[in-house]
Motif scaffolding. Structure first.
Motif, PDB file in Angstrom:
ATOM      1  N   LEU A  19       0.829  -1.202   0.000  1.00 39.54           N
ATOM      2  CA  LEU A  19       0.000   0.000   0.000  1.00 39.54           C
ATOM      3  C   LEU A  19       0.866   1.256   0.000  1.00 39.54           C
ATOM      4  O   LEU A  19       0.541   2.247  -0.669  1.00 39.54           O
ATOM      5  N   VAL A  20       1.960   1.223   0.732  1.00 38.55           N
ATOM      6  CA  VAL A  20       2.897   2.361   0.704  1.00 38.55           C
ATOM      7  C   VAL A  20       3.359   2.616  -0.730  1.00 38.55           C
ATOM      8  O   VAL A  20       3.354   3.754  -1.209  1.00 38.55           O
ATOM      9  N   ARG A  21       3.750   1.553  -1.409  1.00 41.82           N
ATOM     10  CA  ARG A  21       4.253   1.692  -2.776  1.00 41.82           C
ATOM     11  C   ARG A  21       3.186   2.229  -3.724  1.00 41.82           C
ATOM     12  O   ARG A  21       3.451   3.142  -4.538  1.00 41.82           O
ATOM     13  N   LEU A  22       1.964   1.712  -3.617  1.00 41.06           N
ATOM     14  CA  LEU A  22       0.889   2.184  -4.495  1.00 41.06           C
ATOM     15  C   LEU A  22       0.553   3.653  -4.247  1.00 41.06           C
ATOM     16  O   LEU A  22       0.297   4.412  -5.193  1.00 41.06           O
ATOM     17  N   LEU A  23       0.550   4.055  -2.982  1.00 42.24           N
ATOM     18  CA  LEU A  23       0.264   5.455  -2.662  1.00 42.24           C
ATOM     19  C   LEU A  23       1.359   6.374  -3.197  1.00 42.24           C
ATOM     20  O   LEU A  23       1.082   7.448  -3.751  1.00 42.24           O
ATOM     21  N   GLN A  24       2.595   5.968  -3.051  1.00 40.51           N
ATOM     22  CA  GLN A  24       3.703   6.789  -3.546  1.00 40.51           C
ATOM     23  C   GLN A  24       3.662   6.914  -5.064  1.00 40.51           C
ATOM     24  O   GLN A  24       4.006   7.961  -5.611  1.00 40.51           O
ATOM     25  N   GLN A  25       3.216   5.865  -5.741  1.00 41.65           N
ATOM     26  CA  GLN A  25       3.136   5.896  -7.199  1.00 41.65           C
ATOM     27  C   GLN A  25       2.124   6.915  -7.711  1.00 41.65           C
ATOM     28  O   GLN A  25       2.235   7.404  -8.835  1.00 41.65           O
ATOM     29  N   VAL A  88      -9.782   6.162   5.633  1.00 42.82           N
ATOM     30  CA  VAL A  88     -10.077   5.165   4.606  1.00 42.82           C
ATOM     31  C   VAL A  88      -9.941   3.802   5.265  1.00 42.82           C
ATOM     32  O   VAL A  88      -8.948   3.530   5.946  1.00 42.82           O
ATOM     33  N   LEU A  89     -10.943   2.950   5.084  1.00 43.04           N
ATOM     34  CA  LEU A  89     -10.858   1.585   5.603  1.00 43.04           C
ATOM     35  C   LEU A  89     -10.266   0.712   4.512  1.00 43.04           C
ATOM     36  O   LEU A  89     -10.826   0.603   3.416  1.00 43.04           O
ATOM     37  N   ALA A  90      -9.101   0.109   4.793  1.00 41.98           N
ATOM     38  CA  ALA A  90      -8.409  -0.726   3.818  1.00 41.98           C
ATOM     39  C   ALA A  90      -8.348  -2.142   4.373  1.00 41.98           C
ATOM     40  O   ALA A  90      -7.571  -2.429   5.281  1.00 41.98           O
ATOM     41  N   PHE A 113      -5.247  -4.795  -3.130  1.00 40.50           N
ATOM     42  CA  PHE A 113      -5.225  -3.440  -3.650  1.00 40.50           C
ATOM     43  C   PHE A 113      -4.711  -3.427  -5.089  1.00 40.50           C
ATOM     44  O   PHE A 113      -3.891  -4.257  -5.477  1.00 40.50           O
ATOM     45  N   THR A 114      -5.210  -2.466  -5.868  1.00 43.35           N
ATOM     46  CA  THR A 114      -4.701  -2.259  -7.221  1.00 43.35           C
ATOM     47  C   THR A 114      -4.316  -0.802  -7.384  1.00 43.35           C
ATOM     48  O   THR A 114      -4.828   0.081  -6.675  1.00 43.35           O
ATOM     49  N   ALA A 115      -3.434  -0.528  -8.318  1.00 48.69           N
ATOM     50  CA  ALA A 115      -2.980   0.843  -8.554  1.00 48.69           C
ATOM     51  C   ALA A 115      -4.146   1.748  -8.946  1.00 48.69           C
ATOM     52  O   ALA A 115      -4.246   2.891  -8.482  1.00 48.69           O
ATOM     53  N   ALA A 116      -5.029   1.244  -9.811  1.00 49.78           N
ATOM     54  CA  ALA A 116      -6.155   2.051 -10.266  1.00 49.78           C
ATOM     55  C   ALA A 116      -7.092   2.386  -9.113  1.00 49.78           C
ATOM     56  O   ALA A 116      -7.578   3.531  -9.001  1.00 49.78           O
ATOM     57  N   ARG A 117      -7.343   1.406  -8.246  1.00 48.83           N
ATOM     58  CA  ARG A 117      -8.275   1.644  -7.126  1.00 48.83           C
ATOM     59  C   ARG A 117      -7.676   2.605  -6.110  1.00 48.83           C
ATOM     60  O   ARG A 117      -8.389   3.458  -5.564  1.00 48.83           O
ATOM     61  N   VAL A 118      -6.387   2.494  -5.844  1.00 47.40           N
ATOM     62  CA  VAL A 118      -5.733   3.410  -4.901  1.00 47.40           C
ATOM     63  C   VAL A 118      -5.700   4.829  -5.471  1.00 47.40           C
ATOM     64  O   VAL A 118      -5.909   5.809  -4.749  1.00 47.40           O
ATOM     65  N   SER A 119      -5.493   4.943  -6.777  1.00 42.14           N
ATOM     66  CA  SER A 119      -5.507   6.266  -7.415  1.00 42.14           C
ATOM     67  C   SER A 119      -6.888   6.910  -7.302  1.00 42.14           C
ATOM     68  O   SER A 119      -7.009   8.105  -6.992  1.00 42.14           O
ATOM     69  N   ALA A 120      -7.945   6.108  -7.527  1.00 37.07           N
ATOM     70  CA  ALA A 120      -9.311   6.626  -7.386  1.00 37.07           C
ATOM     71  C   ALA A 120      -9.585   7.039  -5.940  1.00 37.07           C
ATOM     72  O   ALA A 120     -10.268   8.043  -5.688  1.00 37.07           O
ATOM     73  N   CYS A 121      -9.062   6.291  -5.008  1.00 38.63           N
ATOM     74  CA  CYS A 121      -9.219   6.634  -3.587  1.00 38.63           C
ATOM     75  C   CYS A 121      -8.574   7.979  -3.281  1.00 38.63           C
ATOM     76  O   CYS A 121      -9.145   8.801  -2.555  1.00 38.63           O
TER      77      CYS A 121
END
Length: 256
Positions: A19-25, A88-90, A113-121
């Motif tokens: 999740l850290v990596r996806l958020l940073q991306q 956010v509840l993850a 988690f997916t990159a697209a879903r984290v970006s939408a979040c």
């Protein structure tokens, strides 16, 4: 808009790091801390940590002696506090979705988690942040209970807040009163006015009369020089920071 400052509370190491990596991306989040427990999260949110957190990603089922659904319980205790971050509840447990939105969380992020879903979040978080009043003004007074009455205390009257036996109390120049909020919610509401010195104590730095150390234990005496006072323990790991904070506002003794 600048990146949102994010805290992650997730007890599974792989999920936390992913999740850290996806958020940073997304390049729209600055991960301030990624922790495994509510206790560590509360330390990260504490005013003395010096980090202003905009949003918190929380798993439901953290390893906690408090509750099987510790993440939900923790969000409930903080979500209504003035100045609370967005949540956010993850989680992998989709049955909590309705309860989560009843608590006012911004999004419900299901594992994996997916990159697209984290970006939408992140888009939702930024929209909510724009919609919410961003004033961080500290409340001027604290409301407490005395039997059937609500008591209003000026912050200068407040000495400390204590958690004891599943209850929360405020100690003041007018006596001890009951509070509805948890210590964590109080800390979020009043910012640097009240500092956590112990798991069970927040103190008003301006009301400290003495700092004492004996047999390896540190304590504070709070109150009024002319009247009653209150002794509060200081946790060993917090003692150096509390001493430094007190001495920085009161020259006259060496910092050592």
């Amino acid at each position: 808009m600048t990146a949102l400052r994010v805290l992650i509370v997730e007890d599974e190491w792989p999920a936390r790091n992913y999740l850290v990596r996806l958020l940073q991306q997304t390049e729209r989040a600055e991960v301030i801390a990624a922790v495994a427990s509510i206790e560590e999260a509360e330390q990260a949110l504490a005013p003395e940590a010096g980090a202003s957190i905009d949003a918190v990603f929380v798993d439901v089922r953290l390893r906690s002696p408090r509750d099987d659904d510790a993440g939900i319980v923790w969000i409930r205790s903080l979500s209504q506090a003035p100045g609370a971050p967005l949540f956010v509840l993850a989680t992998a447990h989709k049955q909590h979705a309705v309860e989560a939105f009843d608590l006012g969380v911004v999004d419900f992020l299901l594992k994996p988690f997916t990159a697209a879903r984290v970006s939408a979040c992140m888009d939702r978080l930024r929209e909510r942040r724009r919609a919410v009043a961003t004033s961080k003004a500290v409340p001027l007074r604290m409301a407490a209970r005395r039997e059937n009455a609500i008591v209003f205390l000026d912050l200068d009257e407040v000495w400390a807040c204590e958690a004891a036996e599943r209850c929360t109390f405020v100690h003041s120049s007018r006596g001890r009163f009951d509070l509805d909020l948890t210590l964590s919610a109080i800390a979020v509401s009043f910012g640097r006015t009240l500092l956590r010195v112990h798991r069970n104590w927040l103190i008003n730095l301006a009301r400290v009369l003495e700092l004492s150390r004996a047999l390896g234990e540190t304590s504070l005496l709070l109150g009024s020089a002319e009247g009653s006072s209150l002794e509060v323990p200081v946790a060993k790991e917090r003692a150096p920071a509390i001493r430094a904070a007190l001495l920085s506002a009161a020259p006259g003794v060496r910092h050592r």
